[in-house]
Design an enzyme around this catalytic site. Structure first.
Site, PDB file in Angstrom:
ATOM      1  N   CYS A 107       0.729  -0.931   0.121  1.00  0.00           N
ATOM      2  CA  CYS A 107       0.112  -0.067  -0.051  1.00  0.00           C
ATOM      3  C   CYS A 107       0.849   1.290   0.051  1.00  0.00           C
ATOM      4  CB  CYS A 107      -1.176   0.072   1.175  1.00  0.00           C
ATOM      5  SG  CYS A 107      -2.024   1.484   1.317  1.00  0.00           S
ATOM      6  N   CYS A 135       0.603   4.647   6.693  1.00  0.00           N
ATOM      7  CA  CYS A 135       0.022   4.252   8.263  1.00  0.00           C
ATOM      8  C   CYS A 135       0.837   3.564   9.326  1.00  0.00           C
ATOM      9  CB  CYS A 135      -1.547   3.601   8.015  1.00  0.00           C
ATOM     10  SG  CYS A 135      -2.485   4.294   6.748  1.00  0.00           S
ATOM     11  N   CYS A 138       0.258  -0.042  10.422  1.00  0.00           N
ATOM     12  CA  CYS A 138      -0.040  -1.325   9.457  1.00  0.00           C
ATOM     13  C   CYS A 138       0.627  -2.149   8.806  1.00  0.00           C
ATOM     14  CB  CYS A 138      -0.925  -0.423   8.268  1.00  0.00           C
ATOM     15  SG  CYS A 138      -1.746  -1.448   7.262  1.00  0.00           S
ATOM     16  N   CYS A 140     -17.039  -8.439   4.993  1.00  0.00           N
ATOM     17  CA  CYS A 140     -16.563  -6.992   4.809  1.00  0.00           C
ATOM     18  C   CYS A 140     -15.140  -7.529   3.975  1.00  0.00           C
ATOM     19  CB  CYS A 140     -16.054  -6.496   6.102  1.00  0.00           C
ATOM     20  SG  CYS A 140     -17.338  -6.518   7.187  1.00  0.00           S
ATOM     21  N   CYS A 167     -20.008  -5.280   3.044  1.00  0.00           N
ATOM     22  CA  CYS A 167     -19.230  -3.857   3.533  1.00  0.00           C
ATOM     23  C   CYS A 167     -17.923  -4.166   2.670  1.00  0.00           C
ATOM     24  CB  CYS A 167     -18.861  -4.132   5.087  1.00  0.00           C
ATOM     25  SG  CYS A 167     -17.823  -2.836   5.593  1.00  0.00           S
ATOM     26  N   CYS A 188     -19.382   2.919   8.538  1.00  0.00           N
ATOM     27  CA  CYS A 188     -18.962   2.243   9.310  1.00  0.00           C
ATOM     28  C   CYS A 188     -17.562   3.073   9.459  1.00  0.00           C
ATOM     29  CB  CYS A 188     -18.637   0.912   8.748  1.00  0.00           C
ATOM     30  SG  CYS A 188     -17.349  -0.015   9.927  1.00  0.00           S
ATOM     31  N   ARG A 221     -18.315  -1.745  17.567  1.00  0.00           N
ATOM     32  CA  ARG A 221     -17.706  -2.939  17.274  1.00  0.00           C
ATOM     33  C   ARG A 221     -16.410  -2.993  18.092  1.00  0.00           C
ATOM     34  NH1 ARG A 221     -17.210  -3.391  11.672  1.00  0.00           N
ATOM     35  NH2 ARG A 221     -19.543  -4.041  11.654  1.00  0.00           N
TER      36      ARG A 221
HETATM   37  N1  SAM Z   1      -6.791   0.677   3.039  1.00  0.00           N
HETATM   38  C1  SAM Z   1      -7.894   0.898   3.250  1.00  0.00           C
HETATM   39  C2  SAM Z   1      -7.882   2.166   4.409  1.00  0.00           C
HETATM   40  O1  SAM Z   1      -7.009   2.395   5.087  1.00  0.00           O
HETATM   41  O2  SAM Z   1      -8.908   2.765   4.543  1.00  0.00           O
HETATM   42  C3  SAM Z   1      -8.736  -0.055   3.955  1.00  0.00           C
HETATM   43  C4  SAM Z   1      -8.003  -1.176   4.687  1.00  0.00           C
HETATM   44  S1  SAM Z   1      -7.224  -0.564   6.320  1.00  0.00           S
HETATM   45  C5  SAM Z   1      -6.433  -2.069   6.840  1.00  0.00           C
HETATM   46  C6  SAM Z   1      -8.800  -0.489   7.438  1.00  0.00           C
HETATM   47  C7  SAM Z   1      -8.588  -0.127   9.045  1.00  0.00           C
HETATM   48  O3  SAM Z   1      -8.011  -0.992   9.578  1.00  0.00           O
HETATM   49  C8  SAM Z   1      -7.609   1.047   9.126  1.00  0.00           C
HETATM   50  O4  SAM Z   1      -8.317   2.357   8.849  1.00  0.00           O
HETATM   51  C9  SAM Z   1      -7.264   0.799  10.569  1.00  0.00           C
HETATM   52  O5  SAM Z   1      -8.151   1.576  11.331  1.00  0.00           O
HETATM   53  C10 SAM Z   1      -7.406  -0.730  10.875  1.00  0.00           C
HETATM   54  N2  SAM Z   1      -6.120  -1.409  10.996  1.00  0.00           N
HETATM   55  C11 SAM Z   1      -5.025  -1.718  10.315  1.00  0.00           C
HETATM   56  N3  SAM Z   1      -3.987  -2.088  10.812  1.00  0.00           N
HETATM   57  C12 SAM Z   1      -4.512  -2.080  12.041  1.00  0.00           C
HETATM   58  C13 SAM Z   1      -3.608  -2.718  13.400  1.00  0.00           C
HETATM   59  N4  SAM Z   1      -2.415  -3.185  13.289  1.00  0.00           N
HETATM   60  N5  SAM Z   1      -4.196  -2.555  14.344  1.00  0.00           N
HETATM   61  C14 SAM Z   1      -5.812  -2.280  14.716  1.00  0.00           C
HETATM   62  N6  SAM Z   1      -6.293  -1.718  13.493  1.00  0.00           N
HETATM   63  C15 SAM Z   1      -5.686  -1.753  12.280  1.00  0.00           C
HETATM   64 FE1  SF4 Z   2      -2.743   1.217   3.474  1.00  0.00          FE
HETATM   65 FE2  SF4 Z   2      -2.872  -0.054   5.740  1.00  0.00          FE
HETATM   66 FE3  SF4 Z   2      -3.147   2.848   5.746  1.00  0.00          FE
HETATM   67 FE4  SF4 Z   2      -5.142   1.181   4.596  1.00  0.00          FE
HETATM   68  S1  SF4 Z   2      -4.355   1.173   7.032  1.00  0.00           S
HETATM   69  S2  SF4 Z   2      -4.232   2.926   3.606  1.00  0.00           S
HETATM   70  S3  SF4 Z   2      -3.901  -0.500   3.858  1.00  0.00           S
HETATM   71  S4  SF4 Z   2      -1.367   1.363   4.927  1.00  0.00           S
END
Ligand code: SAM
Ligand code: SF4
Ligand code: DTB
Length: 368
Positions: A58, A62, A65, A102, A133, A193, A265
Site C-alpha cells: 500500500c 499508516c 499497518c 467485509c 461491506c 462504518c 464493534r
Molecule cells: N486501505 C484502506 C484504508 O486504510 O482505509 C482499507 C483497509 S485498512 C487496513 C482498514 C482499517 O484497519 C484502518 O483504517 C485501521 O483503522 C485498521 N487497522 C489496520 N491495521 C491495524 C492494526 N495493526 N491494528 C488495529 N487496527 C488496524
Molecule cells: Fe494502506 Fe494500511 Fe493505511 Fe489502509 S491502513 S491505507 S492498507 S497502509
C-alpha cells in the site's frame, strides 16, 4: 433543560466527554449499559467476517499497518483476488454464521480499472444473502455512487485517531481527506462504518478527540469499530507501550453513550485480549464483532472459542433481519436464514447460541 440521557446528539462538548471518561469505572459502565439497553437487546451481537481482497504494497504510510509499503513487515503481498475466490470465502463465512461480509483492500483509493471487479463482488456477495461491506481507501463521490448502485450496504473508513494526533500516525493523507470520503459515502446512501484505533501511544485527550469527531458527524456512523492496536513487527508502532485494558473498556463505554443507536464493534485486538476484558466490553455496550480466524492480515480468535465465549456469556448472534431496513436486503437475508433452518446448515446458529429464527418470525408477525 438538558437533553434526556438516551437522546441522539451531535453537539458533544469536549468537557462532557472528559467528564464521562473521568467517572468511576462502575458508574461509567452502569451509564453505558443503561443506554445500551434503551436502544438494543443487550445480549445480541452483530457478527461480521473480514476478507483481505488485495493485500500489502500500500502506498500509504499508516504507522500501525502491516500492509504499508513503507515498512518491512514480512507480509506476503497479493494482487486483487478473483471474484470466484471471494465468493468461496463469503459462502464459508455465511455457513459459519456471519451476517455481514467485509472486503478490505490495501489501496489509497480504488483505480478505475479495479471498480468493475469490486462492483461485481458486491453484487454477487449480496445475492448470496449476506450484507456487504467494503473498505478500499478514499472514494470519490462517483465511486461511492457506483458502489451504492451495486447494492453495497456499508463502507468502512476510519478516522483512526484525534485530529491532533493524526499527523503522528499518517502523513500521506489528511484528516479532511477522510472526512470527505465519509461524506461521499453518506451522500451516496451507503451506511457508514467509521471508528479508530486505541493504544497507538495517544493519550486520553486523543481518544476524547476521536470520539468527539465521530459523535459530531452530521449523522452517527451506523457502525463504530473500536480497534485495539495489533502491534506489527517492522512498523513504527511495533514497540509502543500496552494500553491499560480498562482504558479500552472506558473508550467503548463512552462511544456507546455518545452514539446510542450505533453498533459499537469490538474490532481488532480480541486475540490479544482475555475473555474478561471482552466481557466488560460487551457490558459497556459493544454489540458487534469480527468473527472468523483472520482479520485482514492478522489472527482473530478461533471460531470455536467465540462460540464458547458466547455461550458462557449468554450472548447470541444478531439476526440480520433485526438490523436491516430495506426490503431487498431483507428478502435476501430471509432466504439465508431459511437455508440455515435446514438441519444440515442450521447447526451453527444453535452453536452460536442464536435464537431460533422461527421465534423472531413469530414475534415480527405479532408486531404487524
Ligand atoms: N486501505 C484502506 C484504508 O486504510 O482505509 C482499507 C483497509 S485498512 C487496513 C482498514 C482499517 O484497519 C484502518 O483504517 C485501521 O483503522 C485498521 N487497522 C489496520 N491495521 C491495524 C492494526 N495493526 N491494528 C488495529 N487496527 C488496524
Ligand atoms: Fe494502506 Fe494500511 Fe493505511 Fe489502509 S491502513 S491505507 S492498507 S497502509
Ligand atoms: C476496522 O476498523 N478494523 C478492521 C476493518 N475495519 C477493516 C481491520 C482490522 C485490521 C487489523 C490488522 C490486520 O489484520 O491487518
Amino acid at each position: 433543560m438538558s437533553a434526556p440521557m438516551d437522546s441522539v446528539r451531535h453537539d458533544w462538548q469536549r468537557a462532557e466527554i472528559e467528564a464521562l471518561f473521568a467517572l468511576p469505572f462502575n458508574d461509567l459502565l452502569f451509564q453505558a449499559a443503561s443506554v445500551h439497553r434503551q436502544h438494543f437487546d443487550a445480549n445480541a451481537v452483530q457478527v461480521s467476517t473480514l476478507l483481505s481482497i488485495k493485500t500489502g504494497a500500500c502506498p500509504e504510510d499508516c504507522k500501525y499497518c502491516s500492509q504499508s509499503g513503507h515498512y518491512n513487515t514480512e507480509l506476503e503481498k497479493e494482487k486483487l483476488l478473483e471474484v470466484q475466490k471471494v465468493l468461496e470465502e463469503a459462502r464459508a463465512a455465511k455457513e459459519k454464521g456471519a451476517s455481514r461480509f467485509c472486503m478490505g483492500a490495501a489501496w489509497r483509493s480504488p483505480r478505475d480499472k479495479d471498480m468493475p471487479y469490486v462492483l461485481d463482488m458486491v453484487r454477487q456477495v449480496k445475492a448470496m444473502g449476506l450484507e456487504t461491506c467494503m473498505t478500499l481507501g478514499m472514494l470519490t463521490d462517483e465511486q461511492a455512487g457506483e458502489l451504492a448502485e451495486a447494492g453495497l450496504d456499508y463502507y468502512n473508513h476510519n478516522l483512526d485517531t484525534s485530529p491532533e494526533y493524526y499527523s503522528q500516525i499518517i502523513s500521506t493523507r489528511t484528516y479532511n481527506d477522510r472526512l470527505d470520503t465519509l461524506a461521499h459515502v453518506r451522500d451516496a446512501g451507503i451506511k457508514v462504518c467509521a471508528g479508530g484505533i486505541i493504544g497507538m501511544g495517544e493519550d486520553r485527550n486523543d481518544r476524547i478527540g476521536l470520539l468527539q469527531q465521530l459523535a459530531n458527524l452530521p449523522a452517527h456512523p451506523e457502525s463504530v469499530p473500536i480497534n485495539m492496536l495489533v502491534k506489527i513487527k517492522g512498523t513504527p508502532l511495533a514497540e509502543v507501550d500496552d494500553l491499560d485494558p480498562f482504558e479500552f473498556v472506558r473508550t467503548v463505554a463512552v462511544a456507546r453513550i455518545l452514539m446510542p443507536e450505533s453498533y459499537v464493534r469490538l474490532s481488532a485486538g480480541r486475540q490479544e485480549m482475555n475473555d474478561q476484558t471482552q466481557a466488560l466490553c460487551f457490558m459497556a455496550g459493544a454489540n458487534s464483532i469480527f468473527y472468523g480466524e483472520r482479520l485482514l492480515t492478522t489472527d482473530n480468535p478461533e471460531t470455536n472459542a467465540d462460540r464458547v465465549l458466547f455461550q458462557r456469556l449468554g450472548l447470541h448472534a444478531l439476526d440480520p433481519r433485526q438490523e436491516c431496513s430495506d426490503e431487498a436486503t431483507e428478502g435476501a437475508l430471509l432466504d439465508t436464514v431459511a437455508a440455515r433452518e435446514n438441519p444440515a446448515s442450521g447447526l451453527y446458529y444453535d452453536a452460536m447460541g442464536k435464537r431460533p429464527a422461527k421465534d423472531v418470525l413469530k414475534k415480527r408477525a405479532t408486531e404487524h
